[in-house]
Design an enzyme around this catalytic site. Structure first.
Site, PDB file in Angstrom:
ATOM      1  N   HIS A 181       0.865  -1.186   0.000  1.00  0.00           N
ATOM      2  CA  HIS A 181       0.000   0.000   0.000  1.00  0.00           C
ATOM      3  C   HIS A 181       0.896   1.228   0.000  1.00  0.00           C
ATOM      4  CE1 HIS A 181      -3.701   2.324   0.809  1.00  0.00           C
ATOM      5  NE2 HIS A 181      -2.855   3.131   1.451  1.00  0.00           N
ATOM      6  N   CYS A 182       0.785   2.026  -1.042  1.00  0.00           N
ATOM      7  CA  CYS A 182       1.664   3.181  -1.210  1.00  0.00           C
ATOM      8  C   CYS A 182       0.917   4.462  -0.845  1.00  0.00           C
ATOM      9  CB  CYS A 182       2.169   3.263  -2.656  1.00  0.00           C
ATOM     10  SG  CYS A 182       3.314   4.626  -2.947  1.00  0.00           S
ATOM     11  N   PRO A 183       1.282   5.123   0.243  1.00  0.00           N
ATOM     12  CA  PRO A 183       0.600   6.382   0.584  1.00  0.00           C
ATOM     13  C   PRO A 183       0.917   7.511  -0.383  1.00  0.00           C
ATOM     14  CG  PRO A 183       2.450   5.991   2.064  1.00  0.00           C
ATOM     15  CD  PRO A 183       2.323   4.766   1.222  1.00  0.00           C
ATOM     16  N   GLY A 186      -1.699   7.084  -2.834  1.00  0.00           N
ATOM     17  CA  GLY A 186      -3.017   7.012  -2.230  1.00  0.00           C
ATOM     18  C   GLY A 186      -3.822   5.794  -2.616  1.00  0.00           C
TER      19      GLY A 186
END
Length: 402
Positions: A181-183, A186
């Site tokens: 999950h890449c912030p 998003g």
């Protein structure tokens, strides 16, 4: 009062067609443009990413583009504009799409798999007469190209996750070929948006290097025409662009290099961290060579989405109002159920499955189907173009999809 609450209170079926499935989607996602855009709920860092790219590019085009057009070559600002557009396009494609979410099991499928597991546990308990009985772990074993995989059961989605899939704690969804999950974008990075994420990293690295070199060249050319202090006064934003590009390129280039390594091996970040593939067995999903793996990952077709987020909600997709007891408390039966788990006014034991035109292979595991009225259109565990390379894959198709 929204349409769903009106249906609960009035019992009318007329407004059903005005409710989309994304409005009752059980995951922790944010939807825009009538379900066409799908993102995570934590998107603050994504806004910062867009702001940094857009503002830095605006400083370059406002200060150095016209100067480089006149004193260097017209191709220089045009190439920068083309790179900027490509970076933004692949960034938005990564952030605004379905990363490969696997649909959750319907109530009928969840009940069927619970019965199957309970029967297996009873059989195991009957065989262990002397030793104390412990329920076996909820896993299923499959073989792909001679490598054994354990399909773990997801207690949230009520499915046996396919190989390479994992449950994202941020988005609360099982994602096929889950990378991470890449912030910064998003969104989760999975099977359906990994190649756009990889292209974003590579193109952003090239773009940062291009802005750094052009901005430094513009500063040097201005310094030759006049003093360095006068050149800084004429182009005060050029050093800002050069500094931002210089400090950004180190982190972005490192990520691009790491994911180039993963792409050449056809692996994910999750698999690399966990050490899923041992050197003795190798990667069963590899296409055979580094260039073939890169071609499969970057140039391969994009699989269809398994969630019909813009489809219309039927009566079986409407989450019921919480059932309150005589004391006014909500019963556990309905309070713990996700949206869409039960139909209004019906007990869980009489639930009917929601219509799902894209019935995934993970759902087939849950309900134990042995017949396929329609051939499966999407096989996540087997890379496209390699379904018929070995008998082990045919064995996998029979055991896993049936």
């Amino acid at each position: 009062m929204n349409d769903i609450e009106k249906q609960r209170n009035t019992g009318q079926a007329e407004p059903l067609g005005r409710v989309r499935k994304w409005e009752v989607f059980p995951g922790k996602n944010r939807f825009c443009c009538d379900g066409r855009i799908m993102m995570s709920t934590q998107i603050g860092i994504f806004y910062f990413t867009v702001f940094l790219i857009v503002v830095t590019s605006a400083c370059f085009f406002g200060m150095d583009a016209y100067y480089t057009w006149l004193h260097m070559h017209p191709v220089v600002p045009v190439a920068a504009a083309a790179q900027f557009v490509f970076v933004i396009v692949v960034l938005f494609r990564t952030a605004f799409g379905d990363p490969g979410v696997i649909p959750r099991a319907t109530p009928t499928e969840a009940a069927a798999i619970e019965k199957l597991i309970e029967r297996q546990q009873q059989e195991a308990a009957a065989q262990s007469t002397n030793a104390p009985y412990r329920p076996p772990p909820r896993i299923r074993n499959v073989t792909i190209n001679g490598v054994d995989f354990k399909l773990k059961f997801c207690y949230t989605c009520k499915i046996f996750r396919p190989p390479r899939a994992s449950h994202c704690s941020v988005c609360d969804n099982c994602v096929d070929k889950f990378d991470h999950h890449c912030p910064w974008v998003g969104n989760c990075v999975g099977r359906r948006n990994y190649k756009y994420f990889y292209l974003f990293l590579v193109s952003l690295t090239v773009y940062c290097a291009y802005l750094l070199s052009v901005s430094v060249a513009a500063i040097v050319l201005r310094s030759k025409e006049e003093s360095f202090a006068a050149a800084m006064q004429r182009g005060p934003l050029s050093p800002v662009v050069a500094l931002v590009a210089f400090f950004s390129i180190w982190s972005v280039a490192g990520l691009a290099g790491f994911h180039t390594y993963l792409t050449a091996l056809n692996m994910t970040t999750n698999e690399d961290i966990k050490g899923t593939f041992k050197p003795s067995t190798g990667n069963p999903f590899s296409a055979g060579s580094y260039f073939s793996n890169c071609g499969v990952v970057v140039c391969g077709p994009n699989p269809p989405s398994l969630i019909d987020r813009r489809g219309w909600v039927s009566e079986h997709d409407i989450p019921p109002a919480p059932a309150a007891s005589a004391s006014g408390t909500v019963t556990r039966e309905f309070a713990s159920s996700p949206p869409g788990a039960h139909s209004a006014g019906r007990p869980p034991s009489t639930m009917q499955s929601r219509p799902n035109t894209r019935h995934s292979e993970a759902s087939r595991i849950s309900n134990g189907q042995t017949t396929h009225p329609h051939p499966p259109k999407y096989l996540p565990p087997i890379e496209r173009g390699h379904q018929s390379q070995s008998t082990n894959q045919h064995q996998f198709n029979r055991e896993y999809l049936t």
